[in-house]
Design a protein around this motif. Sequence first.
Motif, PDB file in Angstrom:
ATOM      1  N   ASN A 103      14.323  87.133  -8.493  1.00 16.73           N
ATOM      2  CA  ASN A 103      14.581  87.820  -9.810  1.00 16.73           C
ATOM      3  C   ASN A 103      15.583  88.884  -9.567  1.00 16.73           C
ATOM      4  OD1 ASN A 103      12.950  85.766 -10.871  1.00 16.73           O
ATOM      5  ND2 ASN A 103      11.103  87.033 -10.519  1.00 16.73           N
ATOM      6  N   THR A 104      15.624  89.781  -8.537  1.00 21.42           N
ATOM      7  CA  THR A 104      16.584  90.705  -8.430  1.00 21.42           C
ATOM      8  C   THR A 104      17.788  90.382  -8.283  1.00 21.42           C
ATOM      9  OG1 THR A 104      16.215  90.736  -5.818  1.00 21.42           O
ATOM     10  CG2 THR A 104      14.657  92.072  -7.178  1.00 21.42           C
ATOM     11  N   GLY A 105      18.150  89.077  -8.065  1.00 22.06           N
ATOM     12  CA  GLY A 105      19.717  88.626  -7.877  1.00 22.06           C
ATOM     13  C   GLY A 105      19.903  88.620  -6.409  1.00 22.06           C
ATOM     14  N   THR A 106      19.089  89.083  -5.579  1.00 21.96           N
ATOM     15  CA  THR A 106      19.348  88.914  -4.121  1.00 21.96           C
ATOM     16  C   THR A 106      18.855  87.556  -3.624  1.00 21.96           C
ATOM     17  OG1 THR A 106      17.495  90.125  -3.548  1.00 21.96           O
ATOM     18  CG2 THR A 106      19.522  91.223  -3.785  1.00 21.96           C
ATOM     19  N   TYR A 107      19.478  87.110  -2.617  1.00 23.54           N
ATOM     20  CA  TYR A 107      19.047  85.903  -2.072  1.00 23.54           C
ATOM     21  C   TYR A 107      17.959  86.016  -0.722  1.00 23.54           C
ATOM     22  CZ  TYR A 107      22.600  83.444  -4.797  1.00 23.54           C
ATOM     23  OH  TYR A 107      23.202  83.007  -5.863  1.00 23.54           O
ATOM     24  N   TYR A 108      16.969  85.067  -0.634  1.00 22.59           N
ATOM     25  CA  TYR A 108      16.160  85.037   0.433  1.00 22.59           C
ATOM     26  C   TYR A 108      16.075  83.688   0.819  1.00 22.59           C
ATOM     27  CZ  TYR A 108      12.695  87.396   3.276  1.00 22.59           C
ATOM     28  OH  TYR A 108      12.169  88.132   4.210  1.00 22.59           O
ATOM     29  N   ALA A 109      15.024  83.343   1.695  1.00 26.77           N
ATOM     30  CA  ALA A 109      14.893  81.908   2.316  1.00 26.77           C
ATOM     31  C   ALA A 109      13.344  81.864   2.659  1.00 26.77           C
ATOM     32  CB  ALA A 109      15.634  81.835   3.381  1.00 26.77           C
ATOM     33  N   ASN A 110      12.980  80.623   2.799  1.00 28.27           N
ATOM     34  CA  ASN A 110      11.838  80.125   2.992  1.00 28.27           C
ATOM     35  C   ASN A 110      11.612  80.159   4.687  1.00 28.27           C
ATOM     36  OD1 ASN A 110      10.621  79.733   0.575  1.00 28.27           O
ATOM     37  ND2 ASN A 110      11.402  77.987   0.220  1.00 28.27           N
ATOM     38  N   TYR A 111      12.514  79.759   5.532  1.00 30.78           N
ATOM     39  CA  TYR A 111      12.322  79.505   6.815  1.00 30.78           C
ATOM     40  C   TYR A 111      13.592  80.230   7.508  1.00 30.78           C
ATOM     41  CZ  TYR A 111       9.803  75.511   4.785  1.00 30.78           C
ATOM     42  OH  TYR A 111       8.955  74.790   4.212  1.00 30.78           O
ATOM     43  N   TRP A 112      13.216  80.755   8.774  1.00 30.78           N
ATOM     44  CA  TRP A 112      14.303  81.629   9.323  1.00 30.78           C
ATOM     45  C   TRP A 112      14.392  81.232  10.890  1.00 30.78           C
ATOM     46  CZ3 TRP A 112      17.028  84.980   6.371  1.00 30.78           C
ATOM     47  CH2 TRP A 112      16.464  85.236   5.201  1.00 30.78           C
ATOM     48  N   GLY A 113      15.564  81.113  11.300  1.00 34.59           N
ATOM     49  CA  GLY A 113      16.039  81.126  12.787  1.00 34.59           C
ATOM     50  C   GLY A 113      15.780  82.190  13.341  1.00 34.59           C
ATOM     51  N   GLN A 114      15.720  82.535  15.000  1.00 33.24           N
ATOM     52  CA  GLN A 114      15.329  83.739  15.665  1.00 33.24           C
ATOM     53  C   GLN A 114      16.317  84.937  15.414  1.00 33.24           C
ATOM     54  OE1 GLN A 114      16.826  80.946  16.718  1.00 33.24           O
ATOM     55  NE2 GLN A 114      18.155  81.546  18.844  1.00 33.24           N
ATOM     56  N   GLY A 115      17.497  84.489  14.880  1.00 31.88           N
ATOM     57  CA  GLY A 115      18.210  85.771  14.781  1.00 31.88           C
ATOM     58  C   GLY A 115      18.985  86.134  15.976  1.00 31.88           C
ATOM     59  N   THR A 116      20.504  86.393  15.923  1.00 28.45           N
ATOM     60  CA  THR A 116      21.234  86.551  17.146  1.00 28.45           C
ATOM     61  C   THR A 116      22.109  87.705  16.960  1.00 28.45           C
ATOM     62  OG1 THR A 116      21.187  84.134  17.720  1.00 28.45           O
ATOM     63  CG2 THR A 116      22.892  85.590  18.795  1.00 28.45           C
ATOM     64  N   GLN A 117      22.417  88.576  17.659  1.00 31.13           N
ATOM     65  CA  GLN A 117      23.247  89.621  17.458  1.00 31.13           C
ATOM     66  C   GLN A 117      24.459  89.284  17.550  1.00 31.13           C
ATOM     67  OE1 GLN A 117      22.520  93.205  17.014  1.00 31.13           O
ATOM     68  NE2 GLN A 117      24.604  93.502  16.589  1.00 31.13           N
ATOM     69  N   VAL A 118      25.538  89.607  16.671  1.00 31.06           N
ATOM     70  CA  VAL A 118      26.949  89.762  16.745  1.00 31.06           C
ATOM     71  C   VAL A 118      27.383  91.124  16.565  1.00 31.06           C
ATOM     72  CG1 VAL A 118      28.948  88.894  15.389  1.00 31.06           C
ATOM     73  CG2 VAL A 118      26.779  87.285  15.484  1.00 31.06           C
ATOM     74  N   THR A 119      28.200  91.377  17.605  1.00 33.45           N
ATOM     75  CA  THR A 119      28.970  92.872  17.587  1.00 33.45           C
ATOM     76  C   THR A 119      30.338  92.848  17.806  1.00 33.45           C
ATOM     77  OG1 THR A 119      26.878  93.493  19.038  1.00 33.45           O
ATOM     78  CG2 THR A 119      28.964  95.235  18.973  1.00 33.45           C
ATOM     79  N   VAL A 120      31.042  93.347  16.890  1.00 37.55           N
ATOM     80  CA  VAL A 120      32.502  93.307  16.663  1.00 37.55           C
ATOM     81  C   VAL A 120      32.962  94.671  17.382  1.00 37.55           C
ATOM     82  CG1 VAL A 120      34.441  93.050  15.386  1.00 37.55           C
ATOM     83  CG2 VAL A 120      32.438  91.816  14.806  1.00 37.55           C
ATOM     84  N   SER A 121      33.755  94.810  18.268  1.00 35.08           N
ATOM     85  CA  SER A 121      33.951  96.160  19.056  1.00 35.08           C
ATOM     86  C   SER A 121      35.575  96.390  18.321  1.00 35.08           C
ATOM     87  CB  SER A 121      34.231  95.918  20.387  1.00 35.08           C
ATOM     88  OG  SER A 121      35.203  95.115  20.545  1.00 35.08           O
ATOM     89  N   SER A 122      35.635  97.869  17.894  1.00 28.69           N
ATOM     90  CA  SER A 122      36.959  98.022  17.269  1.00 28.69           C
ATOM     91  C   SER A 122      38.008  98.162  18.428  1.00 28.69           C
ATOM     92  CB  SER A 122      36.682  99.400  16.665  1.00 28.69           C
ATOM     93  OG  SER A 122      36.376 100.283  17.336  1.00 28.69           O
TER      94      SER A 122
END
Length: 122
Positions: A103-122
Amino acid sequence: QVQLVESGGGLVQSGGSLIRSCAASGSIFSTNPLGWFRQAPGMQRELVAGITIGGSTKYADSMKGRFTISRDNDKSTVYLQMNSLKPEDTAVYYCAAGCYRQNTGTYYANYWGQGTQVTVSS
């Protein structure tokens, strides 16, 4: 049991590319909208890209033209191709299924993966 198993990610230099993949178990893949979210330190989790069962896609404004989401129905896998990466893209990226707009306009989900770090170096 719903499983979303992610692979890919890691460290890349600014301007580089990465591809993330996420294999979904059971019927979750064919019966749910899929997506990728990310969460940077101190920030809320945000939608990066989503794809419907029919293949329609949606992207956050800052990712349009740089990121591409796709799905392989034969492999029950969803992909996120990330190009022209910037340091501000650094975050933990999550695969998700059962994505919906709150309702806030943002998105969410019912199921999630474990998550993985992505790091972008400058």
